[in-house]
Design a protein around this motif. Sequence first.
Motif, PDB file in Angstrom:
ATOM      1  N   UNK A 162      10.789   7.514  -5.692  1.00  0.00           N
ATOM      2  CA  UNK A 162      10.763   8.862  -6.248  1.00  0.00           C
ATOM      3  C   UNK A 162       9.889   8.842  -7.506  1.00  0.00           C
ATOM      4  N   UNK A 163      10.384   9.377  -8.608  1.00  0.00           N
ATOM      5  CA  UNK A 163       9.645   9.291  -9.874  1.00  0.00           C
ATOM      6  C   UNK A 163      10.317   8.333 -10.845  1.00  0.00           C
ATOM      7  N   UNK A 164      11.054   7.378 -10.299  1.00  0.00           N
ATOM      8  CA  UNK A 164      11.821   6.439 -11.116  1.00  0.00           C
ATOM      9  C   UNK A 164      11.064   5.129 -11.303  1.00  0.00           C
ATOM     10  N   UNK A 165      10.735   4.811 -12.520  1.00  0.00           N
ATOM     11  CA  UNK A 165      10.101   3.528 -12.809  1.00  0.00           C
ATOM     12  C   UNK A 165      11.138   2.408 -12.760  1.00  0.00           C
ATOM     13  N   UNK A 166      10.667   1.195 -12.874  1.00  0.00           N
ATOM     14  CA  UNK A 166      11.550   0.035 -12.868  1.00  0.00           C
ATOM     15  C   UNK A 166      11.121  -1.040 -11.894  1.00  0.00           C
ATOM     16  N   UNK A 167      10.472  -0.631 -10.780  1.00  0.00           N
ATOM     17  CA  UNK A 167      10.005  -1.627  -9.815  1.00  0.00           C
ATOM     18  C   UNK A 167       8.836  -2.399 -10.393  1.00  0.00           C
ATOM     19  N   UNK A 168       8.911  -3.724 -10.272  1.00  0.00           N
ATOM     20  CA  UNK A 168       7.837  -4.608 -10.719  1.00  0.00           C
ATOM     21  C   UNK A 168       7.528  -5.614  -9.614  1.00  0.00           C
ATOM     22  N   UNK A 169       6.245  -5.940  -9.438  1.00  0.00           N
ATOM     23  CA  UNK A 169       5.858  -6.963  -8.475  1.00  0.00           C
ATOM     24  C   UNK A 169       5.094  -8.070  -9.201  1.00  0.00           C
ATOM     25  N   UNK A 188       8.317  16.404   4.150  1.00  0.00           N
ATOM     26  CA  UNK A 188       9.169  15.443   3.459  1.00  0.00           C
ATOM     27  C   UNK A 188       9.233  15.803   1.989  1.00  0.00           C
ATOM     28  N   UNK A 189      10.424  15.782   1.426  1.00  0.00           N
ATOM     29  CA  UNK A 189      10.608  16.094   0.016  1.00  0.00           C
ATOM     30  C   UNK A 189      11.450  15.010  -0.637  1.00  0.00           C
ATOM     31  N   UNK A 190      10.814  14.210  -1.488  1.00  0.00           N
ATOM     32  CA  UNK A 190      11.539  13.167  -2.203  1.00  0.00           C
ATOM     33  C   UNK A 190      12.578  13.764  -3.147  1.00  0.00           C
ATOM     34  N   UNK A 191      12.234  14.869  -3.784  1.00  0.00           N
ATOM     35  CA  UNK A 191      13.170  15.482  -4.734  1.00  0.00           C
ATOM     36  C   UNK A 191      14.422  15.975  -4.027  1.00  0.00           C
ATOM     37  N   UNK A 192      14.270  16.471  -2.789  1.00  0.00           N
ATOM     38  CA  UNK A 192      15.442  16.900  -2.029  1.00  0.00           C
ATOM     39  C   UNK A 192      16.341  15.708  -1.728  1.00  0.00           C
ATOM     40  N   UNK A 193      15.749  14.601  -1.285  1.00  0.00           N
ATOM     41  CA  UNK A 193      16.544  13.399  -1.024  1.00  0.00           C
ATOM     42  C   UNK A 193      17.264  12.935  -2.283  1.00  0.00           C
ATOM     43  N   UNK A 194      16.562  12.896  -3.391  1.00  0.00           N
ATOM     44  CA  UNK A 194      17.177  12.407  -4.623  1.00  0.00           C
ATOM     45  C   UNK A 194      18.300  13.331  -5.078  1.00  0.00           C
ATOM     46  N   UNK A 225       0.865  -1.184   0.000  1.00  0.00           N
ATOM     47  CA  UNK A 225       0.000   0.000   0.000  1.00  0.00           C
ATOM     48  C   UNK A 225       0.896   1.226   0.000  1.00  0.00           C
ATOM     49  N   UNK A 226       0.282   2.395  -0.169  1.00  0.00           N
ATOM     50  CA  UNK A 226       1.037   3.647  -0.161  1.00  0.00           C
ATOM     51  C   UNK A 226       0.705   4.453   1.088  1.00  0.00           C
ATOM     52  N   UNK A 227       1.706   5.125   1.637  1.00  0.00           N
ATOM     53  CA  UNK A 227       1.506   6.150   2.656  1.00  0.00           C
ATOM     54  C   UNK A 227       1.679   7.490   1.946  1.00  0.00           C
ATOM     55  N   UNK A 287       6.535   9.062  -6.022  1.00  0.00           N
ATOM     56  CA  UNK A 287       6.370  10.492  -6.213  1.00  0.00           C
ATOM     57  C   UNK A 287       7.035  11.337  -5.147  1.00  0.00           C
ATOM     58  N   UNK A 288       6.491  12.530  -4.915  1.00  0.00           N
ATOM     59  CA  UNK A 288       7.169  13.557  -4.118  1.00  0.00           C
ATOM     60  C   UNK A 288       7.039  13.372  -2.615  1.00  0.00           C
TER      61      UNK A 288
END
Length: 361
Positions: free
Chosen positions: A258-265, A74-80, A66-68, A278-279
């Motif tokens: 972040x905004x990076x694709x590639x994860x698959x389940x 919190x800023x994902x772009x800052x971390x990245x 699930x998503x939180x 996302x952000x």
Amino acid sequence: MKIIALTLLLVLPATALLPDLLEKLWPEQNDGVFDGVARIPYVDLLNDNSYIDPFLLQSMKKYGFFYVVDVPEYSASLEQDFMKKFFSLEDDVKDEIAIRRHNPANKNAYRGYCPGLDDVENTLQYKNLYNIGPHETRAPTFKQDDSDIYAKLRYDCQEPNVWPETGDCTFDKEFKETFQAGFEIRRNIGRAFIRSIARAMEYPNLPTLFTEDEFSAMGLRKYPIRKKINSNMYSDFDGTLLRELEHIDSTVTVLSTFNNEGLEVLYKNQYRTVPVTGENSFLVNIGKLVDDLIDNKVPAVRHRVAEVDFDRYSVTYFLGPQFDADISRSMTGKLTDAGQKYTIFGEWIKDYLGAIELFYY
């Protein structure tokens, strides 16, 4: 009465609840496979608002995650951005905080930088990693003649963080503060998730296994553009070229893509692309060890990272049980897979840490 109340909650129209509550927590499925994954507000999760529990549990049972969302401050772009700057540092700067497997002059075995591309021909994880833990200082010194074999392990589990010293004081300070704060946010999510699952499944003792987190870990990961094809990195499942092989986690995972694709389940026997976080949101799933503790009522989802044509960044946080947690029995008293060999989590982590020394995760 509790079952009836939850049933009413799930069938009442959205107008009978908070405005747009159902749309936010459990959006209507459209064409996307994972459109129905629950999106749980961070504040409600941390405040133990029990109305989220059935949505969270249903999402975990159906999809395995699930998503939180709506995480304040919190800023994902800052971390990245900080990750990009860190991984672009000169090798000799990063080598100063490399784990001892890569730099024998260093004492840190688990916390710090791990260049994962030393052997491109044989590596099974095409990534570089910087690992952060919960400790900034070490416990009292371990006595080498101590007859308790777990005394040293407790000591090792409290290995303090090592932070980059680049000569740029502003960068060093802001990098450390950013990821210390990010660690706390993720730890809060992991523990709040355990409390929610415990309420939803009526397992009141589950949170007692997670009151401490001696070996929780947060990995900053860079999956660089592949310079050479490695035949070991093709999926045995469907032949897809991967940067991270198919696997199931062990504990509680809080993930930032972040905004990076590639994860698959793996969903209904097919690998599907997972929407990015996302952000200001996170993805949460569990691993095999935790799944066994809750009687295998929620799947430990199998996942992987597919090949992409860009440098991919992500942050993965793992929350495990405390050192003395009994992992031999599930919440209903059934023998777990781990329980066939181990009683407490400390025994399990001992072998896991040994594996890390040989092949860093």
